[in-house]
Scaffold this active site. Structure first.
Site, PDB file in Angstrom:
ATOM      1  N   ARG A   1      23.526  -8.598 -10.636  1.00  0.00           N
ATOM      2  CA  ARG A   1      24.055  -9.226 -11.853  1.00  0.00           C
ATOM      3  C   ARG A   1      25.584  -9.277 -11.838  1.00  0.00           C
ATOM      4  O   ARG A   1      26.171 -10.234 -12.358  1.00  0.00           O
ATOM      5  CB  ARG A   1      23.544  -8.478 -13.087  1.00  0.00           C
ATOM      6  CG  ARG A   1      22.091  -8.778 -13.399  1.00  0.00           C
ATOM      7  CD  ARG A   1      21.607  -8.051 -14.629  1.00  0.00           C
ATOM      8  NE  ARG A   1      20.276  -8.524 -15.018  1.00  0.00           N
ATOM      9  CZ  ARG A   1      19.529  -7.963 -15.958  1.00  0.00           C
ATOM     10  NH1 ARG A   1      19.975  -6.905 -16.608  1.00  0.00           N
ATOM     11  NH2 ARG A   1      18.339  -8.455 -16.248  1.00  0.00           N
TER      12      ARG A   1
ATOM     13  N   LYS B   1      -1.933 -12.364 -18.846  1.00  0.00           N
ATOM     14  CA  LYS B   1      -2.509 -12.684 -20.156  1.00  0.00           C
ATOM     15  C   LYS B   1      -2.128 -14.064 -20.669  1.00  0.00           C
ATOM     16  O   LYS B   1      -0.960 -14.436 -20.683  1.00  0.00           O
ATOM     17  CB  LYS B   1      -2.076 -11.625 -21.183  1.00  0.00           C
ATOM     18  CG  LYS B   1      -2.617 -10.227 -20.884  1.00  0.00           C
ATOM     19  CD  LYS B   1      -2.200  -9.242 -21.967  1.00  0.00           C
ATOM     20  CE  LYS B   1      -2.801  -7.874 -21.721  1.00  0.00           C
ATOM     21  NZ  LYS B   1      -2.431  -6.907 -22.793  1.00  0.00           N
TER      22      LYS B   1
ATOM     23  N   GLY C   1      10.534 -11.982 -14.244  1.00  0.00           N
ATOM     24  CA  GLY C   1      10.603 -10.805 -13.386  1.00  0.00           C
ATOM     25  C   GLY C   1       9.612 -10.791 -12.242  1.00  0.00           C
ATOM     26  O   GLY C   1       9.996 -10.650 -11.070  1.00  0.00           O
TER      27      GLY C   1
ATOM     28  N   GLY D   1      13.580 -13.125 -20.432  1.00  0.00           N
ATOM     29  CA  GLY D   1      13.184 -13.618 -21.747  1.00  0.00           C
ATOM     30  C   GLY D   1      13.817 -14.943 -22.109  1.00  0.00           C
ATOM     31  O   GLY D   1      13.159 -15.811 -22.696  1.00  0.00           O
TER      32      GLY D   1
END
Length: 396
Positions: A36, A197, A354, A377
């Site tokens: 990062r 999911k 991720g 996100g």
């Protein structure tokens, strides 16, 4: 797009407040993965080269509005100085008199790092007074933290309304890649969505079936769709209670002209462990005592054919249990096909999330993709069609 970039700004002699994501892993005060930090280097160097004085705003961990020394950004200074090849000064707060004096004293060629913004409870509440205190430290504002752009925080949203604002190089690259993939893409467009999911990706699937031509569904999610089609999946991971929702998604896809691609053959095993004895079977023949752990070779061939017909690919999530051999086979094969098509100029490929980044790195395909987002996100919310507060603020 309605936002400015570094190229649109005259930064000579100006103090540039730069919101960055340097929330890196640290063990015993030592940075163990500087990825990062490395990704913000182009922005910081370009500001320095333009005569600007970078002042870094960042969060680190989740201190909950309290000062915690183990979450101080001061411990990142050696890694930052190595990455920037410049002196990095430090202010023990991100607002107030000490920070203001440090900002005023900053010389050309130096970088100032401000203390963890989340030491203030107001940061995550998008507190206007905190943002005003930060804004007093600079002349212009640069957001280079796309990964934090889905949060309306003082250092990402409120402050952008108080100073002339622009996107840094990383933010610019992220936005251009995503706009190219979903905003005005070259068609046909294919999306790969995997993971465990359906319930966690309802908004994503709902948005994609209105925007893409092919939607490849893999992982445990695919099992839920197979259940919705009346196909037995044995002991496989599946959200059986979501079968009606999966049916609705398939029905809506029919009406939008999006073709949903599910496995036609499967790799099954009786145990969920690496190198468990496995076999390839038609998708509708999973034994009761077995579980689906990967897509089969016919499915991979079909996916590869779709990639060959496509001009744009968006990828989020693996096709199988990629963490374990040999159940990484489908993900690896499909990823290498996408990489080869990208390398030859036939495909624009954008991936994020991720598990996705880990899977593409493991396959060796990541470096050939057009763009890999590490934003997590924020990447998902963009794919879901949601407005990101940190981006919207730049567009004012």
């Amino acid at each position: 797009m309605g936002w400015k970039t570094l190229d649109d700004m005259d930064l000579n002699g100006k103090r540039v407040l730069v919101r960055v994501d340097i929330n890196v892993p640290v063990v015993d005060g030592v940075v163990t993965d500087a990825t990062r930090i490395e990704r913000i280097v182009p922005t910081v160097r370009d500001i320095l080269n333009a005569g600007g004085k970078p002042i870094l705003l960042a969060h680190f961990g989740r201190p909950g509005g309290e000062r915690r020394e183990n979450l101080s950004l001061k411990q990142l200074i050696p890694t930052l100085e190595t990455a920037f090849e410049a002196d990095v000064l430090f202010a023990a707060d991100c607002v107030g008199s000490e920070a203001e004096l440090a900002a005023q004293a900053l010389q050309s060629g130096q970088v100032l790092l401000l203390e963890n913004t989340r030491f203030h409870a107001g940061e995550t509440k998008n507190d206007a007074d905190l943002a005003a205190g930060m804004a007093r430290l600079g002349d212009v504002y640069c957001n280079d933290a796309f990964s934090a752009a889905h949060r309306a925080h003082s250092s990402t949203e409120a402050i952008a309304r108080l100073l002339p604002a622009f996107a840094g190089r990383l933010m610019q690259a992220e936005l251009e890649a995503l706009e190219g993939a979903l905003g005005a893409p070259k068609r046909p467009v294919t999306a790969v969505v995997g993971g465990a999911k359906v319930s966690t990706k309802l908004d994503l699937l709902g948005n994609l079936i209105e925007k893409v031509d092919y939607l490849v569904i893999g992982g445990g999610m695919a099992n839920t769709f197979l259940v919705a089609k009346g196909i037995g999946v044995g002991k496989s991971l599946a959200e059986r209670e979501m079968k009606d929702t999966a049916s609705e998604i398939m029905k809506k896809a029919d009406s939008t002209g999006c073709k949903i691609i599910l496995p036609t053959d499967i790799v099954v095993a009786e145990k969920f462990e690496a190198n468990a004895p496995s076999q390839v079977l038609p998708a509708d023949q999973c034994p009761e005592n077995s579980m689906i752990l990967d897509a089969g070779p016919d499915s991979v061939a079909a996916i590869s054919d779709i990639f060959s017909q496509s001009k744009t690919l968006i990828w989020n999530g693996p096709l199988g249990a990629f963490e374990m051999e040999p159940f990484d086979t489908a993900t690896n094969a499909a990823a290498m096909k996408a990489a080869a098509l990208t390398r030859s100029g036939q495909l624009i490929s954008v991936a994020g999330g991720g598990d996705t980044v880990a899977a593409l790195n493991a396959s060796g395909a990541a470096h050939d993709f057009s763009y890999i987002s590490t934003a997590g996100g924020a990447f998902l919310e963009w794919m879901e069609g949601k407005t990101l507060p940190g981006v919207a603020a730049l567009e004012q």
